[in-house]
Design an enzyme around this catalytic site. Sequence first.
Site, PDB file in Angstrom:
ATOM      1  N   ASN A 241     -37.264  99.445  -6.589  1.00 37.40           N
ATOM      2  CA  ASN A 241     -37.502  98.911  -7.930  1.00 37.40           C
ATOM      3  C   ASN A 241     -38.938  99.257  -8.338  1.00 37.40           C
ATOM      4  O   ASN A 241     -39.870  99.063  -7.560  1.00 37.40           O
ATOM      5  CB  ASN A 241     -37.311  97.397  -7.948  1.00 37.40           C
ATOM      6  CG  ASN A 241     -35.950  96.987  -7.430  1.00 37.40           C
ATOM      7  OD1 ASN A 241     -35.684  97.136  -6.245  1.00 37.40           O
ATOM      8  ND2 ASN A 241     -35.095  96.478  -8.285  1.00 37.40           N
TER       9      ASN A 241
ATOM     10  N   HIS B 144     -33.821 102.187 -14.071  1.00 35.30           N
ATOM     11  CA  HIS B 144     -35.124 102.530 -13.509  1.00 35.30           C
ATOM     12  C   HIS B 144     -35.544 103.935 -13.933  1.00 35.30           C
ATOM     13  O   HIS B 144     -36.109 104.689 -13.138  1.00 35.30           O
ATOM     14  CB  HIS B 144     -35.092 102.420 -11.985  1.00 35.30           C
ATOM     15  CG  HIS B 144     -34.870 101.028 -11.484  1.00 35.30           C
ATOM     16  ND1 HIS B 144     -34.425 100.753 -10.199  1.00 35.30           N
ATOM     17  CD2 HIS B 144     -35.037  99.821 -12.090  1.00 35.30           C
ATOM     18  CE1 HIS B 144     -34.314  99.434 -10.042  1.00 35.30           C
ATOM     19  NE2 HIS B 144     -34.680  98.856 -11.174  1.00 35.30           N
TER      20      HIS B 144
END
Length: 618
Positions: A583, A540
């Site tokens: 996320n 990420h």
Amino acid sequence: MSLSTEQMLRDYPRSMQINGQIPKNAIHETYGNDGVDVFIAGSGPIGATYAKLCVEAGLRVVMVEIGAADSFYAVNAEEGTAVPYVPGYHKKNEIEFQKDIDRFVNVIKGALQQVSVPVRNQNVPTLDPGAWSAPPGSSAISNGKNPHQREFENLSAEAVTRGVGGMSTHWTCSTPRIHPPMESLPGIGRPKLSNDPAEDDKEWNELYSEAERLIGTSTKEFDESIRHTLVLRSLQDAYKDRQRIFRPLPLACHRLKNAPEYVEWHSAENLFHSIYNDDKQKKLFTLLTNHRCTRLALTGGYEKKIGAAEVRNLLATRNPSSQLDSYIMAKVYVLASGAIGNPQILYNSGFSGLQVTPRNDSLIPNLGRYITEQPMAFCQIVLRQEFVDSVRDDPYGLPWWKEAVAQHIAKNPTDALPIPFRDPEPQVTTPFTEEHPWHTQIHRDAFSYGAVGPEVDSRVIVDLRWFGATDPEANNLLVFQNDVQDGYSMPQPTFRYRPSTASNVRARKMMADMCEVASNLGGYLPTSPPQFMDPGLALHLAGTTRIGFDKATTVADNNSLVWDFANLYVAGNGTIRTGFGENPTLTSMCHAIKSARSIINTLKGGTDGKNTGEHRNL
């Protein structure tokens, strides 16, 4: 230095030009020199969002993808005729992986390539003295091996996926909203689109709702799962006195109505679907796979405007007589090649200075600055004996539970577990808060790690993954080197990253919290005790092309238009300028939706770019 279109073409090898003319891509034979509206580099869910919205608005889009199309959704029309395959399908939808999720671990591993690998001591003491070895002080470099990478500054597990659909072909499909800003955590949380809090909330809620609609987010697909219900309600009971919230994890998926034992995971394919199944839209879209976007070139005038994108047909490298490089001209250029790929292309175009300190003539001085990642804690537990024993008794009085257990016991009397073989896995989360500033996933899924051997039945194993947030800092960098190239002959990325003291303190507290939650569920699996994972493993990475209000600290404005450029846009997780634990895909889609609407408004003259186009299964 940055190249103008004229310089690019002048520098281009005469042997590669067509009849001495500019080697335009073959698409211009069909569309003409001015026929392409939007050029997109990258075919993941963010690039697919741009493509979907722009094509639905009637714009002609050309997309290039450095990788191949290797996963497809095949549809049959009602009359039985075949409809063309749609690329970018989630590979976890294959039946073999739905039956045994641990086998999918190797698919993920095969799809990921590490970004930067430090070159360690390559001396092998027991090697045959007559065999080759690197001379002292030197090293062999290939496939990401990077002599410039200092190990203590590396995001060692950061990796990329090359292929149509990008990481959405193997992602976990987790699509939470990033939490709103919190006074106690400056620089962390949902980035602001407006300085008016009410307007900011309103715009984000609209964008998030649209992104959830496009990707098909749901929190109900695991409602009739014994394991999911058991884990969720057990944690709700354990923490009810502390008023901590546990709830279903938002996921981009849907359960098949005619085969409810299977869930279909969503990906970029769901966004491409309407394009490939509408003849009018399909004529407006071209996808060139195995094509590398090498660099962009300015028009050469006083205005900072992109005039062409140089692309390389990687398959043509197999045939020396084939056309390798060509140029695509468009009205607008969108880079959606990921948090690594976007700055890599911009750097290779000469738009940013070398090494750590930007040059005075850098066109994009903040490229690769303020990068963030997510420290990650992980463990696996085996459910407590009393929880498993309670399954036979239907502790919550749910008819579907009682029926599923009875059918399983009747069909499999020798099975020691009362949990049906095809019982869906748990998918639980607890939100990011000031008291608990991290994102959590309490579930059972496949990653590039955490596979379970045959010793313990997967039905009683639960994965706990805690994702922390790091502070954006100007000295955390992604830089590039010209003297080393990656496996695709592009400048080698190098990380210069050190988390702040505050980030490290939060990470320690995060680990303690994960251990406490785990203790309420069961005992640690000996092969997966509580541990911090390698930096970058969350995949990420953000902030490499950050967008926002402040030109002095960002790469582009809130419409993702690069500062002072007329037609260059950046997209993807790299645009998120804040630290976050959740996320990022849904938030990156929000930025893409806002940006695509701006592009449509510019090219179509006054429309807002909003649409109600249909898409598959959503």
